[in-house]
Design an enzyme around this catalytic site. Sequence first.
Site, mmCIF file in Angstrom:
data_model
loop_
_atom_site.group_PDB
_atom_site.id
_atom_site.type_symbol
_atom_site.label_atom_id
_atom_site.label_comp_id
_atom_site.label_asym_id
_atom_site.label_seq_id
_atom_site.Cartn_x
_atom_site.Cartn_y
_atom_site.Cartn_z
ATOM 1 N N ASN A 81 0.880 -1.169 0.000
ATOM 2 C CA ASN A 81 0.000 0.000 0.000
ATOM 3 C C ASN A 81 0.916 1.217 0.000
ATOM 4 O O ASN A 81 1.457 1.601 1.034
ATOM 5 C CB ASN A 81 -0.895 -0.033 1.243
ATOM 6 C CG ASN A 81 -1.832 1.165 1.322
ATOM 7 O OD1 ASN A 81 -1.743 2.104 0.531
ATOM 8 N ND2 ASN A 81 -2.734 1.125 2.294
ATOM 9 N N ARG A 132 -2.257 -1.967 -3.761
ATOM 10 C CA ARG A 132 -3.410 -1.085 -3.660
ATOM 11 C C ARG A 132 -3.257 -0.032 -4.754
ATOM 12 O O ARG A 132 -2.334 0.784 -4.731
ATOM 13 C CB ARG A 132 -3.465 -0.414 -2.285
ATOM 14 C CG ARG A 132 -4.656 0.509 -2.150
ATOM 15 C CD ARG A 132 -4.714 1.125 -0.764
ATOM 16 N NE ARG A 132 -5.849 2.035 -0.652
ATOM 17 C CZ ARG A 132 -5.812 3.185 0.024
ATOM 18 N NH1 ARG A 132 -4.721 3.558 0.637
ATOM 19 N NH2 ARG A 132 -6.879 3.949 0.085
ATOM 20 N N HIS A 136 -11.787 3.652 -0.657
ATOM 21 C CA HIS A 136 -11.741 2.812 0.547
ATOM 22 C C HIS A 136 -12.677 1.617 0.393
ATOM 23 O O HIS A 136 -13.141 1.045 1.383
ATOM 24 C CB HIS A 136 -12.172 3.583 1.811
ATOM 25 C CG HIS A 136 -11.271 4.717 2.192
ATOM 26 N ND1 HIS A 136 -11.753 5.947 2.558
ATOM 27 C CD2 HIS A 136 -9.921 4.808 2.271
ATOM 28 C CE1 HIS A 136 -10.747 6.758 2.858
ATOM 29 N NE2 HIS A 136 -9.616 6.087 2.694
ATOM 30 N N ARG A 174 -7.655 16.958 4.126
ATOM 31 C CA ARG A 174 -8.577 17.248 3.017
ATOM 32 C C ARG A 174 -9.872 17.869 3.514
ATOM 33 O O ARG A 174 -10.412 17.442 4.535
ATOM 34 C CB ARG A 174 -8.898 15.949 2.246
ATOM 35 C CG ARG A 174 -7.757 15.473 1.367
ATOM 36 C CD ARG A 174 -8.010 14.080 0.822
ATOM 37 N NE ARG A 174 -7.137 13.108 1.443
ATOM 38 C CZ ARG A 174 -7.259 11.782 1.326
ATOM 39 N NH1 ARG A 174 -8.253 11.280 0.602
ATOM 40 N NH2 ARG A 174 -6.406 10.977 1.910
ATOM 41 N N GLU A 231 -7.488 -4.162 5.294
ATOM 42 C CA GLU A 231 -7.479 -4.017 3.838
ATOM 43 C C GLU A 231 -6.496 -5.000 3.211
ATOM 44 O O GLU A 231 -6.731 -5.515 2.123
ATOM 45 C CB GLU A 231 -7.102 -2.573 3.473
ATOM 46 C CG GLU A 231 -8.203 -1.574 3.824
ATOM 47 C CD GLU A 231 -7.707 -0.140 3.969
ATOM 48 O OE1 GLU A 231 -6.996 0.150 4.953
ATOM 49 O OE2 GLU A 231 -8.033 0.687 3.102
HETATM 50 C C1 LIG Z 1 -8.442 6.938 -1.013
HETATM 51 C C2 LIG Z 1 -7.935 7.429 0.298
HETATM 52 O O1 LIG Z 1 -8.366 8.448 0.781
HETATM 53 O O2 LIG Z 1 -7.008 6.681 0.902
HETATM 54 P P1 LIG Z 1 -6.197 7.031 2.247
HETATM 55 O O3 LIG Z 1 -7.195 7.084 3.333
HETATM 56 O O4 LIG Z 1 -5.210 5.907 2.388
HETATM 57 O O5 LIG Z 1 -5.546 8.374 2.022
HETATM 58 MG MG LIG Z 2 -5.912 3.660 5.303
#
Ligand SMILES: CC(=O)OP(=O)(O)O
Ligand SMILES: [Mg+2]
Length: 396
Positions: A9, A92, A181, A240, A383
């Site tokens: 990952n 991944r 996810h 984010r 995962e």
């Molecule tokens: C798609 C995604 O947000 O993955 P991660 O939570 O690993 O940043």
């Molecule tokens: Mg994660």
Amino acid sequence: MSKPILVLNCGSSSIKYQMIDVESEELLAKGIVQRIATGTTGTVDHEVLVGEIGEHHVDQLLDDHETALATVFGLFDEHGPDLTSTIAVAHRAVHGGDKFADPTLVTDEVVDTLRELSPLAPLHNPAGISGIEAARKLLPDVPHVGIFDTAFFARLPAEAYTYAIDVDLAKRTRIRKYGFHGTSHQFVSQEVAKLLGRDDLKQIVCHLGNGASVSAVDSGHAIETSMGLTPLAGLVMGTRSGDIDPGIVGYLNRELGLSCAEIDDELNKRSGMLGLTGHTDMRDVETAINAGDEQARLGLDVYIHRLVFYIGGYAALLGGLDALSFTAGVGENAATVRSEVCARLGVFGVKLDEEANAQRSKQARIISAPDSSVAVLVVPTNEELAMVRQAAELLG
Ligand SMILES: CC(=O)OP(=O)(O)O
Ligand SMILES: [Mg+2]
Ligand SMILES: Nc1ncnc2c1ncn2[C@@H]1O[C@H](COP(=O)(O)OP(=O)(O)O)[C@@H](O)[C@H]1O
């Protein structure tokens, strides 16, 4: 004779990996590489869980993913387990666009297509591709399988994945909700079904990690999820923004002259809990709140408000709610977050057993009171194991 699959990952500056025996599902080794390509000293922590059991640490400048993986493979050579017995590598590969949903055997063409899809997941796909290329160089003789975060959401109902924009524009650009996810949402919803002994459940799964998303699952099928075309949409995350008024993008451009790339960066890397509180890590947010930091309190309120908003909407879309589950770093560990969310869900008959909620455990468990109308659960996601199962299915 064990049949290990190596699971990778790859993040932009990190690689998480596990080696899992495909038949017994035993975890043979796991590790994490941090601070790749950051100009500072990187670290590799390699844990061997069979044979000569032990933990090994390396500090080293890691210029790129290939150097990082070479260091990891060096640790496998030196301390085990035996890498040459690996039968496949599962990667991944976050964004499959509308090209890939099911587990896919990686070829040069697949890598090219992933590269074309990179703008859709700028934080994730480039790192994933670097990892795939490095691993294919270092382990050229075994199959490499791409597992897509978008797969579980490939069959969302059209009314859920369609954005209200011009139909032709959407078709031409392939703009739609893809969702992410998925490996985790699918794994956790299946664990919930097992734990409650029922397949016909109306479920909401909250994957609250650094990235965070929520999904609505009806009898095993995803019907909604909060991430969209990109992993920027939906919940408040570590860095984010999640949902904002799309008008903000044009406004920032016109008022501050920010370019698209600068706005993308702002919303992906300097927003969310970091933007609101100055902290990415929920533990630091909680510490700040306990020290009386009002801005941190507001940040967590925004986080909870958004999540409750989604849960309420998804319960209506599902036409009822049997189970609500929490997973990933925050979901599994932050009892206060779970408690504050559930406290606002009384309208659905959600009642938490505060004592069960406060308990620390690595086991999947029910944390709702016996008279709660909705079963509330904490389910550790896995995962990597889910990826091994999917890769094994593809490879027969
Ligand atoms: C798609 C995604 O947000 O993955 P991660 O939570 O690993 O940043
Ligand atoms: Mg994660
Ligand atoms: N004990 C804890 N209490 C609160 N939050 C925690 C705890 N442990 C981990 N976390 C949160 O989990 C986040 C990481 O989650 P994780 O699922 O590992 O994310 P990712 O896979 O996206 O890197 C951290 O940013 C931190 O906020």
